[in-house]
Design a protein around this motif. Structure first.
Motif, PDB file in Angstrom:
ATOM      1  N   VAL A 174       0.865  -1.183   0.000  1.00 41.08           N
ATOM      2  CA  VAL A 174       0.000   0.000   0.000  1.00 41.08           C
ATOM      3  C   VAL A 174       0.897   1.227   0.000  1.00 41.08           C
ATOM      4  O   VAL A 174       1.761   1.384   0.864  1.00 41.08           O
ATOM      5  CB  VAL A 174      -0.927   0.002   1.235  1.00 41.08           C
ATOM      6  CG1 VAL A 174      -1.661   1.333   1.333  1.00 41.08           C
ATOM      7  CG2 VAL A 174      -1.891  -1.163   1.160  1.00 41.08           C
TER       8      VAL A 174
ATOM      9  N   ASN B 108       0.807   5.421  -1.611  1.00 32.44           N
ATOM     10  CA  ASN B 108      -0.019   6.445  -2.264  1.00 32.44           C
ATOM     11  C   ASN B 108       0.755   7.063  -3.430  1.00 32.44           C
ATOM     12  O   ASN B 108       1.684   7.821  -3.239  1.00 32.44           O
ATOM     13  CB  ASN B 108      -0.394   7.532  -1.256  1.00 32.44           C
ATOM     14  CG  ASN B 108      -1.384   8.524  -1.853  1.00 32.44           C
ATOM     15  OD1 ASN B 108      -1.679   8.470  -3.048  1.00 32.44           O
ATOM     16  ND2 ASN B 108      -1.903   9.410  -1.015  1.00 32.44           N
TER      17      ASN B 108
ATOM     18  N   PHE C  30      -4.589   7.342  -4.659  1.00 31.47           N
ATOM     19  CA  PHE C  30      -5.146   6.431  -3.651  1.00 31.47           C
ATOM     20  C   PHE C  30      -6.048   7.215  -2.711  1.00 31.47           C
ATOM     21  O   PHE C  30      -5.671   8.272  -2.200  1.00 31.47           O
ATOM     22  CB  PHE C  30      -3.998   5.780  -2.869  1.00 31.47           C
ATOM     23  CG  PHE C  30      -4.417   4.857  -1.768  1.00 31.47           C
ATOM     24  CD1 PHE C  30      -5.418   3.902  -1.986  1.00 31.47           C
ATOM     25  CD2 PHE C  30      -3.816   4.917  -0.524  1.00 31.47           C
ATOM     26  CE1 PHE C  30      -5.784   3.035  -0.977  1.00 31.47           C
ATOM     27  CE2 PHE C  30      -4.176   4.046   0.492  1.00 31.47           C
ATOM     28  CZ  PHE C  30      -5.179   3.101   0.265  1.00 31.47           C
ATOM     29  N   ASP C  31      -7.250   6.662  -2.516  1.00 30.43           N
ATOM     30  CA  ASP C  31      -8.225   7.360  -1.682  1.00 30.43           C
ATOM     31  C   ASP C  31      -8.413   6.706  -0.331  1.00 30.43           C
ATOM     32  O   ASP C  31      -9.349   7.033   0.392  1.00 30.43           O
ATOM     33  CB  ASP C  31      -9.560   7.442  -2.434  1.00 30.43           C
ATOM     34  CG  ASP C  31     -10.141   6.053  -2.737  1.00 30.43           C
ATOM     35  OD1 ASP C  31      -9.483   5.037  -2.349  1.00 30.43           O
ATOM     36  OD2 ASP C  31     -11.205   5.972  -3.361  1.00 30.43           O
TER      37      ASP C  31
ATOM     38  N   ASP D 125      -9.496   2.242  -2.518  1.00 32.66           N
ATOM     39  CA  ASP D 125      -9.196   1.507  -3.754  1.00 32.66           C
ATOM     40  C   ASP D 125      -7.802   1.894  -4.256  1.00 32.66           C
ATOM     41  O   ASP D 125      -7.528   3.068  -4.500  1.00 32.66           O
ATOM     42  CB  ASP D 125     -10.240   1.828  -4.827  1.00 32.66           C
ATOM     43  CG  ASP D 125     -10.162   0.862  -5.992  1.00 32.66           C
ATOM     44  OD1 ASP D 125      -9.037   0.392  -6.322  1.00 32.66           O
ATOM     45  OD2 ASP D 125     -11.212   0.562  -6.590  1.00 32.66           O
ATOM     46  N   LEU D 126      -6.976   0.892  -4.390  1.00 34.16           N
ATOM     47  CA  LEU D 126      -5.592   1.136  -4.827  1.00 34.16           C
ATOM     48  C   LEU D 126      -5.486   1.311  -6.327  1.00 34.16           C
ATOM     49  O   LEU D 126      -4.382   1.532  -6.864  1.00 34.16           O
ATOM     50  CB  LEU D 126      -4.693  -0.035  -4.391  1.00 34.16           C
ATOM     51  CG  LEU D 126      -4.510  -0.135  -2.876  1.00 34.16           C
ATOM     52  CD1 LEU D 126      -4.143  -1.548  -2.461  1.00 34.16           C
ATOM     53  CD2 LEU D 126      -3.440   0.847  -2.419  1.00 34.16           C
TER      54      LEU D 126
ATOM     55  N   GLU E 129      -2.803   1.163  -9.960  1.00 35.79           N
ATOM     56  CA  GLU E 129      -1.443   1.318  -9.455  1.00 35.79           C
ATOM     57  C   GLU E 129      -1.000   0.157  -8.573  1.00 35.79           C
ATOM     58  O   GLU E 129       0.188   0.022  -8.248  1.00 35.79           O
ATOM     59  CB  GLU E 129      -1.306   2.638  -8.668  1.00 35.79           C
ATOM     60  CG  GLU E 129      -1.294   3.870  -9.546  1.00 35.79           C
ATOM     61  CD  GLU E 129      -2.675   4.429  -9.811  1.00 35.79           C
ATOM     62  OE1 GLU E 129      -3.545   3.658 -10.302  1.00 35.79           O
ATOM     63  OE2 GLU E 129      -2.926   5.605  -9.546  1.00 35.79           O
ATOM     64  N   ILE E 130      -1.948  -0.695  -8.190  1.00 37.62           N
ATOM     65  CA  ILE E 130      -1.557  -1.856  -7.393  1.00 37.62           C
ATOM     66  C   ILE E 130      -0.606  -2.759  -8.165  1.00 37.62           C
ATOM     67  O   ILE E 130       0.161  -3.522  -7.602  1.00 37.62           O
ATOM     68  CB  ILE E 130      -2.814  -2.651  -6.939  1.00 37.62           C
ATOM     69  CG1 ILE E 130      -2.434  -3.699  -5.897  1.00 37.62           C
ATOM     70  CG2 ILE E 130      -3.500  -3.302  -8.127  1.00 37.62           C
ATOM     71  CD1 ILE E 130      -1.771  -3.147  -4.672  1.00 37.62           C
TER      72      ILE E 130
ATOM     73  N   THR F 282      -3.559   8.419   4.567  1.00 40.91           N
ATOM     74  CA  THR F 282      -4.479   8.378   3.437  1.00 40.91           C
ATOM     75  C   THR F 282      -5.642   7.520   3.900  1.00 40.91           C
ATOM     76  O   THR F 282      -5.492   6.308   4.066  1.00 40.91           O
ATOM     77  CB  THR F 282      -3.816   7.759   2.196  1.00 40.91           C
ATOM     78  OG1 THR F 282      -2.652   8.520   1.886  1.00 40.91           O
ATOM     79  CG2 THR F 282      -4.777   7.770   1.019  1.00 40.91           C
TER      80      THR F 282
ATOM     81  N   LEU G 111      -9.006  -3.496   1.608  1.00 39.69           N
ATOM     82  CA  LEU G 111      -8.962  -2.606   0.453  1.00 39.69           C
ATOM     83  C   LEU G 111      -9.432  -3.311  -0.806  1.00 39.69           C
ATOM     84  O   LEU G 111      -9.523  -4.539  -0.870  1.00 39.69           O
ATOM     85  CB  LEU G 111      -7.528  -2.104   0.234  1.00 39.69           C
ATOM     86  CG  LEU G 111      -6.899  -1.337   1.403  1.00 39.69           C
ATOM     87  CD1 LEU G 111      -5.417  -1.058   1.116  1.00 39.69           C
ATOM     88  CD2 LEU G 111      -7.643  -0.038   1.654  1.00 39.69           C
TER      89      LEU G 111
ATOM     90  N   ALA H 260      -8.850  -2.909  -5.305  1.00 40.32           N
ATOM     91  CA  ALA H 260      -7.866  -2.396  -6.264  1.00 40.32           C
ATOM     92  C   ALA H 260      -8.428  -2.493  -7.667  1.00 40.32           C
ATOM     93  O   ALA H 260      -9.456  -3.138  -7.901  1.00 40.32           O
ATOM     94  CB  ALA H 260      -6.554  -3.173  -6.159  1.00 40.32           C
TER      95      ALA H 260
END
Lengths: 511, 625
Positions: free
Chosen positions: B149, B151, B155-156, B159-160, B163-164, B484, B527, B529
């Motif tokens: 994880v 940012n 990233f909010d 939901d990643l 970019e995960i 985050t 999370l 993604a």
């Protein structure tokens, strides 16, 4: 695209002291990035010894000089054990060939293997005015690689000389003389192969002159009645021996049962009357059990009258199986004319057994003749302060000379070592001897020999590039020395000349 | 006594001159400049032009010689009086005039082996470390690749997003790979150090793309210049051939015999996606009896051209419509569009270009080494040296790592040279070179979120002879760590919040950064993604730069406190002593810069030894502890 034309190859024997050249003409030379990639191969070791690239001139001529690569795979050392033996194969020559390939940026030709054209090179060289060709030192001209017209040796000291062997069944003949009379003639065994060789004589008795020469089959081979093979109709089975029939392993063979261990076969061939001379036969035999004895008897006849038994030799071959071909060469010297040869072959096994034998072939190898020049070595009496030097000459062969006069003795303490130095004096030299002795002065750099283990075979601590000099001791041992260059001057009109040489012995190991 | 010197060039013994003297100089790992350019060296000495030396050195002084021996990596051993002084040297044949000029480097050969190689050249194939492979995220790895994880700007906290798939790499795995590829093993307490094992390198490239080398190795340009007639009956099964290869990359994906383009990757399974490929085709074609479509056979490509009659045309596919699948052959064919056409292809040129943007998602095969920072391996090792206070030593194929403080602390194993000292006045230096009164280790600041002074650390030396300040190391970037959502994680901005979708070219270049990872805490959320395509990520690691709740931090002040305290203490009363000792060959053979030296009443760290010549006093530079 086409392969380059080989315009010339090196002479069969050439010296590495001068360029050793292959010359090509290329039709691809104008291509961008053109070069000829050459591999140089040791033909005996079947190993590549160098890679090199060569480039064409403006008209497509490519000249490939392989001399440096060959030289770096030779040695000038004297590796022979001088306590026994008469001839030794030298280590300063190489049998080689090349592979070549034209390559350029966009493409290439396939590699050409020139192994069908092997060549030989020796660490030495002929002098200016000659092509790089040692043909004067091989059959048929066959000069020794030892320069002086007249050589000098000392009783009880080894004397070394060099020569090139270029054919099969050649041998060294040594003739000893006293007061002009021949004492005896001794032949060495046949040389085991092509190459540069070292010859050694050591007079321990009364001879005052020794002549050495190389002998071998001459070019005129004695032909009997055509086919000389045992299976031919020219041979007939005679006498009372066991009748061998054609079968196992060759043209004529015999079987033993379990109650006997000997079998005998007689052959005879008639032919046109022959004159006196040497005839060389090679007899080849094999068996499928262990044999302990093979006897071959050769007799000459005129009609049914025995002229002489010319050969009766026992071979102690131990033949374990059919693959272990054994062969030997017998020389018969006939003293009278004859028109028949009888061969009686007897084979005895180790014990009683069933076995098969075969006398495969009797091959006429021709007559022997002197091939080389005769090198005469004068033998002088022993004295108490002899320094017998042996050294490589410019041809790659060996020179020997006994320094019997007074010697100056000093020690050198340079370069962090202590070493004995002797200045040697030689008098009453012929001009060729004087020139040969001055061959001791060479221009190579001196370097230290690596000693990784102290052994009894170590015989030098320093060497000079391109130089190999030894003091030969009366017990057959040798001591490696280096020569401190010294200029000698003589007058060519003089009948006798003198020379001075300074040698440095191996260093003394100190604390 | 005759000094018995042997110099072995690989397995051959060189001939030496009578008066050859080999003077060997030994250096500590550059103690005061944090440099990794460090090697022992001999004086330059000459060896004669003997037949033996010529043969060993490939007759290199013969200009026509094409032998590569001296230009290759060779080994050298130097034995003096039976003792091996140098056992894994690198002989350098520098020149020749009336002999070969040679000197020998030794000690830390691994840097010579690595040369100027980059991290992207690490062997991540199965035969190497095996890190190349699936693009699926790995949330809780402890080695190799990890997708923590982190940012990246969008990233909010829940939901990643895509970019995960952006990989990070464990620092220790890269170090392992560097040493593995160099053919050495490693030893040292650092390799089981918890901080070291949890340090990662986040994605550092400015684009989510492989290096251009990726394209060069797989690109194919082929053409035909003579006609090829294909009857109507043969159209479905006949490839349009391109017999002339204009360019083919080293991966060899083009089969000239069949005119097939076949992606091959030894470690990937048949059918896996390697990358997109783009096709550009120019054809001069004569069509009789109808019209044809020109297609890329055996793929999901749309037709290159449809309804083609006699014409000359050029067609190009889009860059991201079809993938190169492992062991799948692609070729160009004409198929019937109308009538019963026969064709003669008069000439043509085909260019197949791989696209260097990795494809993520299921069934994709990734070349992760090509996504590593554009950084030299030796620079990475330099960062390792500074970051963890490690010095290097190499012997018998093992690289030993030890911190300066570990060496200082190892007094119980000190070597006693008291009796070997040549009694003479000491030459002592009181000012350490390479240092200042204020010595800084700083991070670069490359993004707007990280304060400029963030990550700056320093130590002071009270010595009026020093200049005021010096920056000892400044090579990587710091990262802000902040909340985050509910997750306190590092921020490595690739985007600002204006981008709504993943973009190959980032808005910000992240630069090289170093982070730590920690396990998810119990109060951190599950999370999703990839826009919700992946759900239920309940176990993961979180990347951070500095977190007061964690034991370890990437701040340099921790580095100074953890790895350099005893060195800094020694620098406060700096005394560099130069003395002479009578050392034996055995002393030299056992010379160990990782052990303190004891002399009379004090302990020292070795800094330099030499030139060493047997039976002569040898200069030694020592740092007083």
């Amino acid at each position: 695209m086409s392969q380059p034309t080989v315009n010339s190859r090196p002479a069969t024997w050439s010296g590495t002291s001068a360029p050793i050249l292959y010359k090509f003409t290329s039709t691809n030379y104008a291509n961008a990035g053109y070069r000829m990639e050459v591999e140089i191969w040791d033909n005996v070791a079947a190993a590549k010894i160098a890679d090199a690239k060569y480039y064409a001139n403006g008209s497509g001529a490519v000249t490939v000089d392989v001399s440096a690569f060959l030289r770096s795979n030779m040695s000038l050392d004297l590796e022979a054990d001088l306590t026994s033996g008469t001839v030794y194969q030298d280590v300063n020559w190489i049998n080689y060939y090349i592979k070549y390939q034209e390559v350029w940026t966009a493409s290439s030709e396939t590699q050409v293997n020139d192994s069908a054209n092997p060549r030989w090179a020796i660490y030495g060289g002929v002098q200016l005015g000659n092509a790089n060709d040692f043909s004067d030192y091989v059959d048929p001209t066959f000069n020794f690689l030892t320069l002086p017209d007249e050589c000098t040796a000392i009783v009880n000291y080894n004397f070394l000389f060099g020569f090139i062997v270029n054919g099969a069944n050649q041998f060294l003949r040594v003739k000893r003389y006293a007061n002009g009379s021949l004492l005896n003639t001794t032949d060495s065994s046949d040389f085991s192969g092509v190459g540069a060789w070292i010859g050694r004589i050591k007079e321990t008795s009364t001879a005052d002159r020794i002549d050495v020469s190389i002998w071998g089959p001459d070019s005129t081979e004695l032909l009997l009645n055509g086919d000389f093979a045992l299976g031919s109709t020219y041979w007939s089975n005679v006498g009372t021996g066991v009748s061998w029939s054609t079968g196992f392993g060759g043209p004529a063979s015999a079987s033993l049962d379990s109650t006997t261990n000997t079998t005998t076969k007689n052959y005879v061939q008639s032919f046109t009357a022959q004159s006196v001379g040497d005839f060389r036969f090679k007899i080849k035999c094999y068996t499928d059990v262990l044999a302990e004895h093979f006897n071959l008897k050769v007799s000459t006849y005129t009609g049914n009258t025995l002229v002489e038994d010319v050969l009766d030799f026992d071979c102690t071959w131990v033949m374990a199986d059919q693959d272990a071909n054994e062969q030997d060469t017998g020389i018969i010297t006939v003293s009278g004319g004859f028109d028949r040869i009888y061969i009686k072959a007897t084979i005895t096994t180790v014990g009683l057994c069933g076995a098969n034998f075969s006398l495969v072939s009797v091959t006429d190898e021709g007559t022997d003749a002197q091939l080389s020049e005769t090198k005469t070595i004068n033998i002088l009496e022993d004295c108490n302060n002899i320094v017998m030097l042996a050294w490589r000459n410019s041809l790659g062969g060996w020179e020997s000379y006994p320094f019997t006069y007074n010697q100056e003795y000093t020690w050198d303490y340079g370069n962090g070592k202590k070493a004995k130095r002797l200045t040697l004096f030689a008098e009453n030299l012929t001009l060729t001897q004087w020139e040969a002795i001055n061959g001791l002065n060479t221009t190579g750099q001196q370097y230290r020999n690596n000693i990784t283990e102290m052994t009894t075979s170590l015989n030098r601590t320093s060497s000079k590039v391109g130089q190999s000099v030894y003091v030969l001791n009366s017990d057959g041992s040798k001591t490696g020395v280096v020569v401190i260059n010294q200029t000698n001057v003589t007058q060519t009109k003089q009948q006798q000349h003198s020379a001075v040489v300074t040698i440095e012995y191996p260093e003394t190991f100190l604390q | 006594m005759r000094p018995n010197v042997q110099i072995w060039f690989n397995d051959d013994l060189l001939d030496l001159y009578d008066n050859t003297v080999i003077a060997q100089n030994f250096k500590s790992f550059d103690l005061f400049s944090f440099s990794v350019s460090f090697r022992n060296y001999t004086n330059s000495f000459k060896v004669p032009f003997t037949e033996n030396n010529d043969r060993i050195l490939g007759n290199i002084r013969v200009l026509s010689s094409d032998d590569a021996t001296i230009y290759s990596s060779n080994t050298c051993r130097i034995i003096q009086n039976g003792v091996e002084i140098v056992n894994n040297g690198t002989p350098i044949v520098r020149a020749s005039d009336n002999g070969y000029d040679i000197f020998v480097l030794s000690g830390l050969n691994v840097f010579e082996t690595i040369g100027s190689e980059k991290l992207t050249e690490l062997d991540f194939t199965a035969s190497g470390t095996g890190y190349n492979g699936s693009s699926n995220p790995i949330y809780t790895a402890t080695t190799g690749r990890i997708n923590p994880v982190l940012n990246y700007g969008r990233f909010d906290g829940a939901d990643l997003l895509e970019e995960i798939y952006i990989p990070s790499f464990f620092y220790h795995s890269l170090i392992d790979s560097i040493f593995d590829d160099a053919g050495v093993s490693k030893s040292g307490s650092i390799f089981s150090d918890n901080k070291y094992l949890n340090t990662i390198i986040p994605f550092a490239r400015s684009r989510y793309a492989y290096t251009n080398d990726f394209i060069d190795k797989r690109l194919v340009i082929v053409e035909k210049t003579s006609g090829q007639s294909i009857s109507n009956a043969n159209l479905p099964t006949t490839n349009i051939t391109f017999p002339s290869v204009i360019y083919e990359g080293s991966e060899g994906w083009w089969n000239n015999a069949t005119s097939d383009y076949t992606p091959v990757e030894a470690d990937a399974s048949t059918g896996e996606r390697l990358c997109y490929i783009q096709v550009e085709l120019t054809l001069d074609i004569t069509v009789t009896g109808g019209t044809v479509d020109i297609i890329v056979q055996n793929s999901s490509f749309p037709a290159l051209a449809t309804g083609i009659g006699t014409s000359t045309f050029t067609a190009t596919t889009a860059a991201n419509v079809a993938s190169a699948l492992v062991n799948t052959s692609y070729n160009i064919r004409a198929t019937s569009a109308s009538g019963t056409p026969s064709v003669t292809v008069n000439s043509g040129r085909l260019t197949i270009t791989p696209i260097n943007q990795p494809q993520f998602g299921s069934n994709s095969h990734m070349y992760y080494n090509l996504l590593l920072p554009d950084m030299a391996k030796r620079d990475f090792l330099k960062d390792f040296s500074v970051r963890f206070g490690q010095l290097f030593k190499e012997k018998d194929g093992v690289v030993y790592c030890k911190s300066i403080d570990e060496i200082i602390n190892d007094k119980s194993n000190a070597v006693d040279w008291t009796s070997k000292r040549v009694k003479a006045p000491d030459r002592i230096s009181y000012v350490p070179s390479g240092y200042a009164k204020n010595n800084f280790l700083t991070y670069k600041s490359v993004d707007f979120q990280t304060p400029e002074d963030f990550g700056e650390a320093s130590f002071t030396i009270t010595n009026p002879g020093l200049k005021d300040e010096v920056t000892l190391y400044n090579a990587v970037s710091a990262s802000k760590t902040d909340y985050t959502g509910q997750i306190y994680c590092a921020q490595v901005p690739l985007y600002d919040d204006t981008e709504s979708s993943f973009m190959e070219t980032f808005k910000f270049s992240p630069g090289l950064r170093v982070l730590l990872v920690r396990d998810k805490s119990s109060d951190e959320p599950t999370l999703t993604a990839n826009g919700g395509a992946i759900t239920g990520i309940s176990s993961y690691k979180v990347a951070y730069f500095h977190d007061r709740n964690q034991t370890y931090s990437c701040k340099y002040q921790d580095t100074i406190d953890d790895y350099y305290p005893l060195l800094i203490e020694s620098l406060q009363r700096f005394k560099m002593v130069e003395r002479e000792y009578i050392l034996t060959e055995a002393d030299i053979q056992n010379l160990d810069f990782f052990l303190p030296v004891f002399d009379n009443d004090s302990y020292y760290i070795l800094n330099k030894v030499g030139p060493y010549i047997p039976d002569q006093p040898c200069k030694v530079q020592l740092l007083k502890l």
